[in-house]
Enzyme design. Structure first.
Site, mmCIF file in Angstrom:
data_model
loop_
_atom_site.group_PDB
_atom_site.id
_atom_site.type_symbol
_atom_site.label_atom_id
_atom_site.label_comp_id
_atom_site.label_asym_id
_atom_site.label_seq_id
_atom_site.Cartn_x
_atom_site.Cartn_y
_atom_site.Cartn_z
ATOM 1 N N ASP A 132 0.850 -1.191 0.000
ATOM 2 C CA ASP A 132 0.000 0.000 0.000
ATOM 3 C C ASP A 132 0.886 1.242 0.000
ATOM 4 O O ASP A 132 1.732 1.415 0.880
ATOM 5 C CB ASP A 132 -0.897 -0.023 1.239
ATOM 6 C CG ASP A 132 -1.992 1.030 1.191
ATOM 7 O OD1 ASP A 132 -2.122 1.702 0.159
ATOM 8 O OD2 ASP A 132 -2.712 1.168 2.203
ATOM 9 N N ASP A 153 -2.925 2.514 -6.094
ATOM 10 C CA ASP A 153 -1.803 2.620 -5.160
ATOM 11 C C ASP A 153 -1.610 1.381 -4.289
ATOM 12 O O ASP A 153 -0.871 1.435 -3.300
ATOM 13 C CB ASP A 153 -1.985 3.846 -4.262
ATOM 14 C CG ASP A 153 -3.231 3.757 -3.394
ATOM 15 O OD1 ASP A 153 -4.093 2.907 -3.683
ATOM 16 O OD2 ASP A 153 -3.336 4.532 -2.425
ATOM 17 N N GLU A 154 -2.244 0.270 -4.649
ATOM 18 C CA GLU A 154 -2.054 -0.924 -3.824
ATOM 19 C C GLU A 154 -2.228 -2.194 -4.647
ATOM 20 O O GLU A 154 -2.871 -2.196 -5.698
ATOM 21 C CB GLU A 154 -3.032 -0.926 -2.643
ATOM 22 C CG GLU A 154 -4.484 -0.946 -3.023
ATOM 23 C CD GLU A 154 -5.402 -0.970 -1.805
ATOM 24 O OE1 GLU A 154 -5.198 -1.815 -0.920
ATOM 25 O OE2 GLU A 154 -6.336 -0.147 -1.757
#
Length: 384
Positions: free
Chosen positions: A19, A111-112
């Site tokens: 993350d 973003d993860e």
């Protein structure tokens, strides 16, 4: 009973959840080192906070806070418009770095991601925790900002682990230790348990994730849905949620929006921003070998009023020059001279496979093929 482990195993599977820490704001700090250590906020074009650096968080800034409220709690905040094209490029670098270690990567958001390291210890010559640490080190160093990583035997527990030491943390939870990490975790903080379900569970005196994990299988099946039964299994160390590995290869439409700060009444500038949207949208279409049969363009004013128009194309295309030429008359029709505009947008419609066009008497198709080869070369240069 409360101290008894939920499983006797260590890592029957090894799933990592990665993350990005304050991803959008961190992207801005990475490309402008002068912003490092300063309270950075993204979302200026929307008037609310879309992302904030940890420096801004410590000052009391929260997501979706209005910018005039931000000034009260954080007078030194640096407010920037969101640059989603840059964020997407860095997101692709994130996934490519993780794929150095395993091909099994689920891109869960910009973003993860989840990655399955199971069975790769001998291949990499290191333990699972060492692999997770090396992935984190590579991401931190190559992208210029930090990531939080969780290692666990299931996706649900890996998600808990990645949030355990934010920012820039690495937490490994073996199956036999899950109960220690979830004994005080509010049940509503478990990935996949929403407000309605958590309210119901609290009425059943189930307040923590461990309370939920300790319920019998028969009770869970009788009172909850299949997705919640799967979460219950994962909290007990049994991996039942597979990674979704398929990359998206087809789109019905592609949309690109460009917001500019400050707003502008310069007609040429507004058209140039629309052209940039078209270039970015067609670049994505070419990446998936798609061509648009229609286009929607729209303009949004400073006071958030929108106007737009749909244009049917004479033939499917992913060449920006052709689309720009086709939309110019529509742009001039919807444009209100003297009006301040804050954003432009384009949607490529009715996408289909970009097949070879037939030659015509006037050589237009031959010119199209030449343009396709030209932009294929440009795309390669951009990628490099």
């Amino acid at each position: 009973m409360s101290d008894a482990p939920l499983s006797i195993h260590g890592f029957p599977r090894a799933i990592v959840h990665i993350d990005g820490d304050a991803f959008f704001a961190s992207c801005e700090q990475a490309r402008d080192p002068a912003l490092k250590g300063r309270p950075v906020i993204c979302g200026k074009e929307r008037g609310i906070v879309a992302s904030m650096s940890y420096e801004a968080k410590r000052m009391g800034v929260t997501r979706a806070m209005r910018l005039f409220e931000v000034r009260k709690v954080c007078p030194d905040a640096i407010m920037l418009p969101s640059d989603y094209e840059t964020y997407c490029l860095l997101s692709k670098r994130l996934f490519s770095i993780v794929r150095r270690y395993t091909p099994d990567v689920e891109e869960s958001s910009i973003d993860e991601c989840f990655a399955d390291l199971t069975g790769l210890r001998r291949h990499h010559g290191m333990k699972y925790i060492e692999m997770a640490q090396k992935i984190k080190n590579d991401l931190d160093r190559e992208l210029g900002f930090t990531f939080s990583v969780g290692l666990a035997p299931t996706k649900v527990v890996a998600k808990i682990a990645s949030k355990w030491k934010k920012p820039s943390g690495l937490t490994a939870i073996q199956a036999r230790d899950i109960h220690l990490f979830i004994q005080n975790l509010p049940v509503q903080d478990v990935w996949g348990i929403g407000p309605q379900t958590s309210a119901y569970l609290r009425k059943q005196r189930i307040h923590t994730a461990l309370d939920f994990a300790r319920k019998t299988e028969e009770w869970v099946k009788r009172n909850l849905t299949k997705p919640h039964y799967e979460i219950w299994q994962e909290l007990n160390g049994n991996s039942v949620l597979d990674l979704v590995l398929e990359e998206k290869t087809h789109y019905a439409s592609i949309q690109k929006v460009k917001t500019f700060t400050p707003a502008s009444s310069d007609n040429a500038f507004a058209f140039s921003q629309l052209c940039k949207n078209i270039e970015n949208a067609t670049m994505k279409a070419r990446r998936y070998n798609l061509a648009a049969q229609g286009v929607v363009i729209y303009l949004r004013t400073q006071d958030f009023r929108s106007s737009g128009m749909e244009i049917k194309l004479s033939r499917p295309t992913a060449i920006p020059n052709e689309i720009i030429e086709a939309v110019r008359p529509a742009f001039e029709r919807i444009l209100q001279s003297g009006t301040r505009y804050r954003s432009t947008g384009v949607v490529l419609l009715d996408l289909q496979e970009d097949s070879v066009v037939q030659l015509d008497l006037f050589g237009a198709a031959l010119k199209t093929m030449e343009m396709k080869r030209l932009f294929a070369g440009i795309d390669k240069m951009r990628k490099r």
